[in-house]
Design a protein around this motif. Structure first.
Motif, PDB file in Angstrom:
ATOM      1  N   SER A   1      -0.197   6.166   1.325  1.00 38.77           N
ATOM      2  CA  SER A   1      -0.492   6.822   2.596  1.00 38.77           C
ATOM      3  C   SER A   1       0.662   7.688   3.084  1.00 38.77           C
ATOM      4  O   SER A   1       1.832   7.429   2.805  1.00 38.77           O
ATOM      5  CB  SER A   1      -0.837   5.768   3.656  1.00 38.77           C
ATOM      6  OG  SER A   1       0.210   4.827   3.784  1.00 38.77           O
TER       7      SER A   1
ATOM      8  N   PHE B   1      -6.387   3.242   3.653  1.00 37.70           N
ATOM      9  CA  PHE B   1      -6.031   2.657   2.359  1.00 37.70           C
ATOM     10  C   PHE B   1      -5.815   1.147   2.473  1.00 37.70           C
ATOM     11  O   PHE B   1      -6.130   0.403   1.530  1.00 37.70           O
ATOM     12  CB  PHE B   1      -4.782   3.337   1.806  1.00 37.70           C
ATOM     13  CG  PHE B   1      -4.961   4.798   1.493  1.00 37.70           C
ATOM     14  CD1 PHE B   1      -6.225   5.330   1.266  1.00 37.70           C
ATOM     15  CD2 PHE B   1      -3.875   5.658   1.441  1.00 37.70           C
ATOM     16  CE1 PHE B   1      -6.413   6.674   0.982  1.00 37.70           C
ATOM     17  CE2 PHE B   1      -4.040   7.011   1.156  1.00 37.70           C
ATOM     18  CZ  PHE B   1      -5.321   7.518   0.923  1.00 37.70           C
TER      19      PHE B   1
ATOM     20  N   GLU C   1       0.886  -1.165   0.000  1.00 42.31           N
ATOM     21  CA  GLU C   1       0.000   0.000   0.000  1.00 42.31           C
ATOM     22  C   GLU C   1       0.925   1.216   0.000  1.00 42.31           C
ATOM     23  O   GLU C   1       1.548   1.529   1.016  1.00 42.31           O
ATOM     24  CB  GLU C   1      -0.896  -0.016   1.240  1.00 42.31           C
ATOM     25  CG  GLU C   1      -1.911   1.120   1.319  1.00 42.31           C
ATOM     26  CD  GLU C   1      -1.264   2.440   1.687  1.00 42.31           C
ATOM     27  OE1 GLU C   1      -1.279   3.370   0.839  1.00 42.31           O
ATOM     28  OE2 GLU C   1      -0.723   2.538   2.798  1.00 42.31           O
TER      29      GLU C   1
END
Length: 333
Positions: free
Chosen positions: A238, A247, A235
């Motif tokens: 962020s 997220f 991910e």
């Protein structure tokens, strides 16, 4: 009957923990339980043994005063260590500023006793009330965060999420983040031995001074220590804890709508991350990894300040009432 308020708060605390252990209200209820129980005990002692209760009251006042002086010295000393080792960023100055604030409060109290000024009495009463309120919440936070970190981990988890914390030199995983990744690796191994193969999500975007997203450096760190590359999801958008969790939640919901997860961060950050996860609707709990001892005081204060700001409407409302009370003291004086 004098213990009834304490018993009621403890009952509500137990119900709150069973419903959701990630609520800050649980910490406040636990603190109120201790406060009401102590007050009831003092009331009972004064009724049965008035001389002993008086002597105990004097001893408590002395202990509190010595405790505040000792705490101020400790915070200032730790603040100087933080500045020397970590630099002069606002977050690293928190323990130093807290220690200086305690010294200022003691100085204000002494000045009020000596000068007997009406204005100083009102200002000191207001400052003590604010300090008492903030101190009570801080103690609730520290005690419950400690307990939260020792609650049993749920057996089922489809994802393990590791929260990022910045890179050194633009690409290197620092010791603080390495401790999170090592703990996540261990948690993943324990879950895998129970028959599951959860996906591990490394969560962190790319800062302005970083050569690559944190999540990519985190994944490389894990793969370099033997973690299966096919079980890692990155991910990489962020920039803060709230976005880490939001997220990562999007990834988990898309892959498995009825997911359960374990979020891994450092121990000082675990409870605030848990509160953030609850508010974001994430189904999972948070575990913490070890942190260097010198780093903990400022880090814990920073987490408390962030939680205080999370519930700013309630806290500012109570602080406003305290200021109004201080104004009445000045008018009536």
């Amino acid at each position: 009957m004098v213990y009834a308020p304490a018993l009621l708060c403890f009952f509500l605390f137990c119900v709150g923990v069973l419903r959701d252990r990630r609520r800050f209200g649980n910490a406040v209820l636990l603190g109120l339980t201790g406060l009401f129980a102590f007050g009831a005990w003092i009331f009972e002692l004064r009724d049965r043994h008035p001389v002993l209760a008086r002597d105990l009251g004097v001893a408590l006042v002395v202990l509190v005063a010595l405790g505040i002086v000792t705490l101020a010295w400790f915070l200032i000393s730790n603040g100087l260590v933080m500045v020397r080792k970590e630099g002069r960023s606002p977050a690293n100055l928190l323990s130093l500023l807290a220690g200086l604030a305690l010294v200022a409060l003691l100085g204000l109290l002494i000045a009020t006793v000596v000068l007997q000024s009406r204005v100083l009495v009102a200002v000191t009463a207001t400052a003590l009330a604010l300090a008492g309120y903030v101190g009570f919440l801080f103690l609730c936070f520290v005690v419950y965060a400690f307990l939260y970190g020792r609650l049993a981990l749920r057996r089922r988890a489809d994802f393990v999420v590791v929260l990022g914390s910045g890179l050194i030199g633009g690409s290197k995983v620092p010791p603080l983040l390495a401790s999170r990744l090592d703990r996540a690796h261990a948690v993943h191994g324990r879950l895998s031995r129970r028959g599951r193969r959860p996906v591990l999500i490394t969560s962190g975007g790319q800062g302005p001074d970083e050569d690559l997203p944190e999540s990519h450096a985190m994944a490389d760190y894990l793969i370099g220590r033997g973690f299966p590359a096919d079980l890692i999801e990155r991910e990489d958008r962020s920039r803060a804890t709230e976005e880490n969790i939001e997220f990562s939640r999007t990834i988990m919901v898309k892959a498995k709508p009825d997911y359960r997860c374990v979020i891994v961060t450092n121990n000082y950050h675990a409870f605030r991350a848990a509160v953030t996860a609850r508010r974001a609707g994430v189904r999972g709990h948070v575990v913490g990894s070890p942190t260097a001892a010198y780093f903990l005081p400022s880090a814990v204060i920073r987490e408390f300040v962030a939680l205080f700001a999370t519930y700013r409407r309630t806290n500012l409302g109570i602080c406003l009432l305290v200021f109004v009370g201080g104004g009445f003291i000045w008018l009536l004086g």
